[in-house]
Write a protein that holds these residues in place. Structure first.
Motif, PDB file in Angstrom:
ATOM      1  N   GLY A   1       0.791  -1.242   0.000  1.00 23.11           N
ATOM      2  CA  GLY A   1       0.000   0.000   0.000  1.00 23.11           C
ATOM      3  C   GLY A   1       0.813   1.276   0.000  1.00 23.11           C
ATOM      4  O   GLY A   1       0.240   2.372  -0.017  1.00 23.11           O
ATOM      5  N   THR A   2       2.150   1.163   0.035  1.00 20.24           N
ATOM      6  CA  THR A   2       3.003   2.365   0.019  1.00 20.24           C
ATOM      7  C   THR A   2       3.685   2.480  -1.344  1.00 20.24           C
ATOM      8  O   THR A   2       4.196   1.503  -1.883  1.00 20.24           O
ATOM      9  CB  THR A   2       4.065   2.290   1.136  1.00 20.24           C
ATOM     10  OG1 THR A   2       3.388   2.315   2.392  1.00 20.24           O
ATOM     11  CG2 THR A   2       5.026   3.461   1.074  1.00 20.24           C
ATOM     12  N   VAL A   3       3.679   3.699  -1.855  1.00 21.29           N
ATOM     13  CA  VAL A   3       4.281   3.989  -3.157  1.00 21.29           C
ATOM     14  C   VAL A   3       5.682   4.553  -2.900  1.00 21.29           C
ATOM     15  O   VAL A   3       5.887   5.287  -1.925  1.00 21.29           O
ATOM     16  CB  VAL A   3       3.393   5.028  -3.894  1.00 21.29           C
ATOM     17  CG1 VAL A   3       4.075   5.560  -5.130  1.00 21.29           C
ATOM     18  CG2 VAL A   3       2.037   4.413  -4.247  1.00 21.29           C
ATOM     19  N   ALA A   4       6.632   4.216  -3.770  1.00 24.05           N
ATOM     20  CA  ALA A   4       7.991   4.762  -3.601  1.00 24.05           C
ATOM     21  C   ALA A   4       8.610   5.035  -4.957  1.00 24.05           C
ATOM     22  O   ALA A   4       8.364   4.311  -5.929  1.00 24.05           O
ATOM     23  CB  ALA A   4       8.864   3.774  -2.828  1.00 24.05           C
ATOM     24  N   THR A   5       9.386   6.100  -5.011  1.00 18.94           N
ATOM     25  CA  THR A   5      10.147   6.417  -6.220  1.00 18.94           C
ATOM     26  C   THR A   5      11.547   6.853  -5.825  1.00 18.94           C
ATOM     27  O   THR A   5      11.776   7.299  -4.697  1.00 18.94           O
ATOM     28  CB  THR A   5       9.428   7.483  -7.078  1.00 18.94           C
ATOM     29  OG1 THR A   5      10.007   7.517  -8.385  1.00 18.94           O
ATOM     30  CG2 THR A   5       9.521   8.877  -6.456  1.00 18.94           C
ATOM     31  N   SER A   6      12.464   6.735  -6.770  1.00 20.17           N
ATOM     32  CA  SER A   6      13.867   7.010  -6.473  1.00 20.17           C
ATOM     33  C   SER A   6      14.101   8.493  -6.186  1.00 20.17           C
ATOM     34  O   SER A   6      13.514   9.359  -6.824  1.00 20.17           O
ATOM     35  CB  SER A   6      14.715   6.574  -7.670  1.00 20.17           C
ATOM     36  OG  SER A   6      16.054   6.865  -7.409  1.00 20.17           O
ATOM     37  N   ASP A   7      15.005   8.757  -5.257  1.00 18.32           N
ATOM     38  CA  ASP A   7      15.329  10.145  -4.905  1.00 18.32           C
ATOM     39  C   ASP A   7      16.542  10.660  -5.673  1.00 18.32           C
ATOM     40  O   ASP A   7      16.959  11.791  -5.482  1.00 18.32           O
ATOM     41  CB  ASP A   7      15.610  10.259  -3.394  1.00 18.32           C
ATOM     42  CG  ASP A   7      16.815   9.428  -2.974  1.00 18.32           C
ATOM     43  OD1 ASP A   7      17.283   8.571  -3.762  1.00 18.32           O
ATOM     44  OD2 ASP A   7      17.294   9.626  -1.841  1.00 18.32           O
ATOM     45  N   HIS A   8      17.152   9.818  -6.504  1.00 15.37           N
ATOM     46  CA  HIS A   8      18.361  10.254  -7.206  1.00 15.37           C
ATOM     47  C   HIS A   8      18.514   9.456  -8.496  1.00 15.37           C
ATOM     48  O   HIS A   8      17.821   8.452  -8.703  1.00 15.37           O
ATOM     49  CB  HIS A   8      19.601  10.046  -6.319  1.00 15.37           C
ATOM     50  CG  HIS A   8      19.983   8.604  -6.198  1.00 15.37           C
ATOM     51  ND1 HIS A   8      19.333   7.740  -5.340  1.00 15.37           N
ATOM     52  CD2 HIS A   8      20.901   7.865  -6.860  1.00 15.37           C
ATOM     53  CE1 HIS A   8      19.856   6.531  -5.483  1.00 15.37           C
ATOM     54  NE2 HIS A   8      20.804   6.577  -6.393  1.00 15.37           N
ATOM     55  N   GLY A   9      19.399   9.947  -9.336  1.00 14.88           N
ATOM     56  CA  GLY A   9      19.733   9.182 -10.539  1.00 14.88           C
ATOM     57  C   GLY A   9      18.704   9.270 -11.636  1.00 14.88           C
ATOM     58  O   GLY A   9      18.754   8.505 -12.598  1.00 14.88           O
ATOM     59  N   ALA A  10      17.758  10.192 -11.514  1.00 16.07           N
ATOM     60  CA  ALA A  10      16.663  10.264 -12.485  1.00 16.07           C
ATOM     61  C   ALA A  10      16.263  11.720 -12.714  1.00 16.07           C
ATOM     62  O   ALA A  10      16.528  12.590 -11.878  1.00 16.07           O
ATOM     63  CB  ALA A  10      15.453   9.481 -11.973  1.00 16.07           C
ATOM     64  N   LEU A  11      15.604  11.938 -13.819  1.00 13.93           N
ATOM     65  CA  LEU A  11      15.001  13.246 -14.074  1.00 13.93           C
ATOM     66  C   LEU A  11      13.932  13.520 -13.007  1.00 13.93           C
ATOM     67  O   LEU A  11      13.211  12.605 -12.605  1.00 13.93           O
ATOM     68  CB  LEU A  11      14.337  13.234 -15.454  1.00 13.93           C
ATOM     69  CG  LEU A  11      13.681  14.543 -15.900  1.00 13.93           C
ATOM     70  CD1 LEU A  11      14.727  15.593 -16.250  1.00 13.93           C
ATOM     71  CD2 LEU A  11      12.783  14.310 -17.114  1.00 13.93           C
ATOM     72  N   GLU A  12      13.846  14.784 -12.574  1.00 12.81           N
ATOM     73  CA  GLU A  12      12.753  15.139 -11.659  1.00 12.81           C
ATOM     74  C   GLU A  12      11.530  15.401 -12.521  1.00 12.81           C
ATOM     75  O   GLU A  12      11.227  16.532 -12.905  1.00 12.81           O
ATOM     76  CB  GLU A  12      13.164  16.322 -10.780  1.00 12.81           C
ATOM     77  CG  GLU A  12      14.235  15.872  -9.797  1.00 12.81           C
ATOM     78  CD  GLU A  12      14.783  16.969  -8.905  1.00 12.81           C
ATOM     79  OE1 GLU A  12      14.470  18.155  -9.135  1.00 12.81           O
ATOM     80  OE2 GLU A  12      15.545  16.621  -7.985  1.00 12.81           O
ATOM     81  N   GLY A  13      10.857  14.325 -12.876  1.00 12.88           N
ATOM     82  CA  GLY A  13       9.774  14.372 -13.855  1.00 12.88           C
ATOM     83  C   GLY A  13       8.593  15.212 -13.366  1.00 12.88           C
ATOM     84  O   GLY A  13       8.273  15.232 -12.177  1.00 12.88           O
TER      85      GLY A  13
END
Ligand code: PLP
Length: 305
Positions: free
Chosen positions: A203-215
Motif C-alpha cells: 500500500g506504500t508507493v515509492a520512487t527514487s530520490d536520485h539518478g533520475a530526471l525530476e519528472g
C-alpha cells in the motif's frame, strides 16, 4: 490548422515552418556532441499541462549547460502556443530544445564561442506505450546496462545522452518486453527510457530520490498520492525491492501514469494493472479533464509577430 502543417509545426531561427522543413546543420554541436537540452510538455484537450513547470525546468537545464537562447520564457510560451495552433492540434507532443551551434569561422574552436538557439515543435500526441498495452499493463525488464553515472551526466538536466536507455530498449525487445528499468552502479533503481518509475509495496508507493530526471508527471503522482491519502516515499530503492514489488507503474509526459503487469518475467497481481496504479491513473486523467494545472493554448497570445 494552416495548410502544409498536417504533420506538425516547428519554430527554428525565429521562423515558423511545417515540421518536415525544420532542419539543423549537421556541423552543429547540438547534433555532433549532444550539446543540447530539451523539454517536452503535453497538450490535452486544448490545454498545456503544467506549462510553467516545464518552462522552469527547461530554463534550469539551459542554465546548467550554459546555454542561453535569445528568447525569454514568455517568448517560449508564445512560440509553443503558436506551433500548436499552426498544427491545429487539440492533443499534442510539444518539444522545446536549446542547441549549441558551432563557433563561426575564425573563432577558437570552443563552446564558449558557439551560438545557442531555440528549436520548438508541436506534433500529434505521442504515447510511450499504446492504450491497449497500458490496459494490459506493460511488460518490463531490469536492463543489464546501468544508467550513465549521474556524476558524469546529470539526469536532472534533460539530455540526449540516450546510449544506455537505447541499449536497454533493445534488450527489452530481445527479451519480449515493452521497455526497461535501469539501475545505477550501486544497484539502485533510477528511471527508464522516457519515464520515472514507482514501486508499490503493502500500500506504500515509492520512487527514487536520485539518478533520475525530476519528472513533472512524477511530481503530479506525488501530489495525487497526497490527495488520495496514499503514502509516498522518495528514497533510494535497492534492486531487491523490484523483485518484491506488488505493483510497478511508470510516469511520463508521453502517456501519464502507465501501470506494468510483469517484471523480469514475474507476473504481478493478476497480470493486469494493480489497484493503486489503476486508481492513480484514473484520477490523473479525471483531474486533467477538470482543468488541473491546465493552461488553455488559446489563452497564450501571439507568437505571430
Ligand atoms: N526520465 C526520462 C529519462 C525522460 O526522458 C522523461 C521524459 O519524459 C521522464 C523521466 C519523465 O519526465 P516528465 O514526467 O517530465 O515527462
Amino acid at each position: 490548422m494552416e495548410s502544409g502543417y498536417e504533420q506538425g509545426a516547428a519554430y527554428l531561427d525565429g521562423r515558423f515552418m511545417p515540421i518536415a522543413e525544420a532542419r539543423i546543420p549537421v556541423t552543429d554541436w547540438g547534433y555532433r556532441r549532444s550539446d543540447v537540452t530539451y523539454d517536452v510538455v503535453g497538450v490535452w484537450e486544448g490545454s498545456f499541462f503544467r506549462l510553467d513547470d516545464h518552462i522552469a525546468r527547461f530554463r534550469a537545464s539551459m542554465e546548467a549547460l550554459r546555454l542561453k537562447p535569445a528568447e525569454s520564457d514568455d517568448d517560449i510560451r508564445r512560440v509553443l502556443a503558436r506551433c500548436v495552433r499552426l498544427a491545429g492540434l487539440r492533443e499534442a507532443y510539444v518539444a522545446m530544445d536549446c542547441l549549441r551551434g558551432r563557433p563561426a569561422p575564425g573563432l577558437p574552436y570552443h563552446p564558449v564561442h558557439a551560438r545557442n538557439y531555440l528549436v520548438a515543435y508541436a506534433v500529434p500526441w505521442v504515447w510511450l506505450a499504446p492504450p491497449d498495452v497500458q490496459a494490459r499493463g506493460l511488460h518490463l525488464i531490469t536492463a543489464s546496462t546501468p544508467r550513465i553515472p549521474e556524476a558524469c551526466i546529470d539526469p536532472r538536466v534533460k539530455n540526449f545522452h540516450w546510449g544506455d536507455l537505447t541499449r536497454g530498449l533493445f534488450e527489452a525487445h530481445d527479451r519480449g518486453a515493452d521497455t526497461c528499468l535501469l539501475l545505477d552502479l550501486e544497484g539502485n533503481l533510477t528511471e527508464g527510457p522516457g519515464f520515472n518509475v514507482f514501486l508499490v509495496r503493502d500500500g506504500t508507493v515509492a520512487t527514487s530520490d536520485h539518478g533520475a530526471l525530476e519528472g513533472i508527471t512524477r511530481r503530479s503522482v506525488i501530489e495525487l498520492c497526497a490527495e488520495m491519502g496514499i503514502p509516498c516515499e522518495v528514497r533510494p530503492i535497492p534492486v531487491r525491492e523490484i523483485a518484491e514489488a506488488d505493483e510497478i507503474f511508470l510516469a511520463t509526459t508521453a502517456g501519464g501514469i502507465m501501470p506494468a503487469s510483469r517484471i523480469d518475467g514475474r507476473i504481478m497481481g493478476n497480470d493486469r494493472p494493480g489497484p493503486i496504479s489503476a486508481g492513480l491513473r484514473e484520477r490523473f486523467w479525471r483531474r486533467r479533464a477538470e482543468g488541473w494545472h491546465a493552461t488553455p493554448v488559446e489563452d497564450l497570445a501571439g507568437g505571430e509577430g
